[in-house]
Design an enzyme around this catalytic site. Structure first.
Site, PDB file in Angstrom:
ATOM      1  N   CYS A  79      -5.390  17.118  21.440  1.00  0.00           N
ATOM      2  CA  CYS A  79      -4.194  17.283  22.280  1.00  0.00           C
ATOM      3  C   CYS A  79      -3.104  17.776  21.345  1.00  0.00           C
ATOM      4  CB  CYS A  79      -3.778  15.971  22.935  1.00  0.00           C
ATOM      5  SG  CYS A  79      -2.181  16.071  23.803  1.00  0.00           S
ATOM      6  N   ASN A  80      -2.599  18.981  21.623  1.00  0.00           N
ATOM      7  CA  ASN A  80      -1.575  19.545  20.745  1.00  0.00           C
ATOM      8  C   ASN A  80      -0.311  18.707  20.753  1.00  0.00           C
ATOM      9  OD1 ASN A  80      -2.456  22.400  19.677  1.00  0.00           O
ATOM     10  ND2 ASN A  80      -3.262  22.211  21.750  1.00  0.00           N
ATOM     11  N   THR A  81       0.159  18.364  21.959  1.00  0.00           N
ATOM     12  CA  THR A  81       1.433  17.652  22.075  1.00  0.00           C
ATOM     13  C   THR A  81       1.382  16.322  21.324  1.00  0.00           C
ATOM     14  OG1 THR A  81       1.544  18.606  24.287  1.00  0.00           O
ATOM     15  CG2 THR A  81       3.218  16.989  23.734  1.00  0.00           C
ATOM     16  N   ALA A  82       0.228  15.652  21.379  1.00  0.00           N
ATOM     17  CA  ALA A  82       0.087  14.345  20.724  1.00  0.00           C
ATOM     18  C   ALA A  82       0.282  14.428  19.216  1.00  0.00           C
ATOM     19  CB  ALA A  82      -1.288  13.760  21.047  1.00  0.00           C
ATOM     20  N   THR A 107       2.910  23.003  26.203  1.00  0.00           N
ATOM     21  CA  THR A 107       3.757  22.174  27.064  1.00  0.00           C
ATOM     22  C   THR A 107       5.207  22.241  26.576  1.00  0.00           C
ATOM     23  OG1 THR A 107       3.482  20.234  25.663  1.00  0.00           O
ATOM     24  CG2 THR A 107       1.900  20.488  27.467  1.00  0.00           C
ATOM     25  N   LYS A 141      -5.328  20.270  34.948  1.00  0.00           N
ATOM     26  CA  LYS A 141      -5.404  18.800  34.902  1.00  0.00           C
ATOM     27  C   LYS A 141      -5.786  18.204  36.266  1.00  0.00           C
ATOM     28  CE  LYS A 141      -2.456  17.577  30.945  1.00  0.00           C
ATOM     29  NZ  LYS A 141      -3.439  17.061  29.961  1.00  0.00           N
ATOM     30  N   CYS A 154      -2.158  24.322  24.083  1.00  0.00           N
ATOM     31  CA  CYS A 154      -2.372  23.132  24.908  1.00  0.00           C
ATOM     32  C   CYS A 154      -3.831  23.209  25.294  1.00  0.00           C
ATOM     33  CB  CYS A 154      -1.474  23.132  26.144  1.00  0.00           C
ATOM     34  SG  CYS A 154      -1.888  21.753  27.258  1.00  0.00           S
ATOM     35  N   ASP A 158       1.629   9.982  29.183  1.00  0.00           N
ATOM     36  CA  ASP A 158       1.892  11.418  29.028  1.00  0.00           C
ATOM     37  C   ASP A 158       2.774  11.682  27.804  1.00  0.00           C
ATOM     38  OD1 ASP A 158       1.695  14.111  30.762  1.00  0.00           O
ATOM     39  OD2 ASP A 158       3.644  14.019  29.778  1.00  0.00           O
ATOM     40  N   ARG A 159       2.349  12.607  26.958  1.00  0.00           N
ATOM     41  CA  ARG A 159       3.042  12.888  25.694  1.00  0.00           C
ATOM     42  C   ARG A 159       4.347  13.654  25.900  1.00  0.00           C
ATOM     43  NH1 ARG A 159      -1.665  11.889  27.390  1.00  0.00           N
ATOM     44  NH2 ARG A 159      -2.203  14.085  27.424  1.00  0.00           N
ATOM     45  N   THR A 160       4.321  14.655  26.804  1.00  0.00           N
ATOM     46  CA  THR A 160       5.534  15.441  27.036  1.00  0.00           C
ATOM     47  C   THR A 160       6.642  14.565  27.622  1.00  0.00           C
ATOM     48  OG1 THR A 160       4.483  17.606  27.168  1.00  0.00           O
ATOM     49  CG2 THR A 160       6.471  17.310  28.467  1.00  0.00           C
TER      50      THR A 160
END
Lengths: 241, 241
Positions: free
Chosen positions: A87-90, A129, A169, A202, A52-54
């Site tokens: 994936c934005n967070t990535a 996120t 998810k 996201c 998980d990136r967050t």
């Protein structure tokens, strides 16, 4: 063996898997094509080993970099000409990856910033996120484009995280089960605060907004922006609507 | 580096690209999962260099085998544990590919034949490309399972080919533009001839039937059957509806 007339798009996916298939569908739908062979070749690694990136950004969780790098190298070796990451967070980790990979990344937040600038947007709300928001991933790009960034209130942000993690998810896509009222109130509030655009930053959020029939003209889906940019970078033509 | 708890599915795709994303979505939707990491890892080669399969089988067109083999080897090398092919017609070439690839194929027509046998079906209509029909791909599997095969009339078969090539593969997905009346008449006729199941044995057809709201309980989608079998072979659990 003969190569395709278009460049091969490499997709580091699995973050989540549904967002990966969604990006592929957007690329396919938006490409001007009349038969299979007119479409852009794509190599996709839906790598669900990526942590998980967050959690990694905010809570010292396991870094996603080794697994993302493994995917990037696999795709490079298999023949991808450039890489995209649905994936934005990535994208927090993309500059780190770019140093170790020989092919370029097409960057989703940067492409989104360019589009908003072209549209003359002056103030945009970022729905994403906690990892994306607190890392300032979009804020940095928007600031460079002369655009002011708004965020949901802390209460609203909890709702955004819940939409992503507790509903989409988990595969809950029945509109009657999603927290509609809270989302409607948040949108109204962000517009009242002057947001000319709502960045659904996201990959789960455009899906949630579509299910709730709340996706309007002020919504911007970075996945669609990325799909459009990737089609052009591959050398194909974006289909006229 | 840590491996995933599930096997990695390799998908030889691009025949067409939309069918590839559709199979991925079916695998994702049907997998029991609560977070990204619960999903099955997938490696996908949407190889749009693969020549048309029906042209190769019936009209001496360029063989798809070299490009399919290239994809199979790329996926094997990248770490796929087994291979699936979201194109019914392409299964004509699978036995040839299997000889040169070190990992097994999960075979869509064979899995579909097994399911129909379990359901007690005695007579099934095969709706597919001319290549799939004339090569006897499904008829062979059905006969072995003790099931009689029906085909559309020559006129109806022209309509099936048109649905696939002139509509869905060209991206025409507006229900008002599809040839609804002819399809309705064909379904009625096949049921009247005793078909207990309609095998929508070209990846474009379940999409066409869904758009036209004609996908009923007698329809069998081999892509869904394959998705279900692939989830189990990977070691994951099929989600209860």
């Amino acid at each position: 063996m003969e190569k395709h007339k278009f460049k091969t798009i490499g997709i580091i996916g699995g973050m989540g898997p549904a967002a990966t298939a969604d990006l592929m569908n957007k690329i396919i739908d938006m490409t001007e094509a009349a038969k299979d062979q007119d479409h852009i070749p794509m190599l996709v690694d839906s790598n669900t080993c990526i942590p998980d990136r967050t959690l990694a950004i905010l809570e010292g969780g396991e870094s996603p970099v080794p697994q993302m790098l493994r995917s990037a190298k696999r795709l490079e070796q298999a023949g991808a000409d450039f890489l995209i990451v649905p994936c934005n967070t990535a994208h927090f980790f993309v500059p780190q990856l770019q140093k170790e990979v020989g092919i370029p990344f097409l960057n989703m937040p940067q492409e989104t910033g360019k589009l908003l600038q072209q549209k003359g947007i002056k103030r945009a709300a970022v729905l994403a996120t906690n990892g994306t928001c607190q890392s300032g991933l979009y804020e940095k790009v928007l600031t460079e484009a002369g655009i002011e960034t708004l965020y949901p209130s802390p209460e609203q942000q909890k709702l955004v995280m819940s939409l992503i993690y507790d509903y989409i998810k988990k595969g809950i896509t029945d509109p009657n089960k999603l927290p509609r009222e809270g989302v409607v109130a948040m949108i109204k509030d962000l517009h009242a605060r002057g947001a000319q655009a709502l960045l659904l930053a996201c990959t789960e959020l455009p899906l949630a907004f579509s299910i709730l029939d709340l996706y309007d003209d002020t919504c911007v889906d970075p996945t669609s922006v990325l799909a459009c940019a990737a089609i052009q970078k591959a050398g194909a033509t974006v289909r006229k609507k």
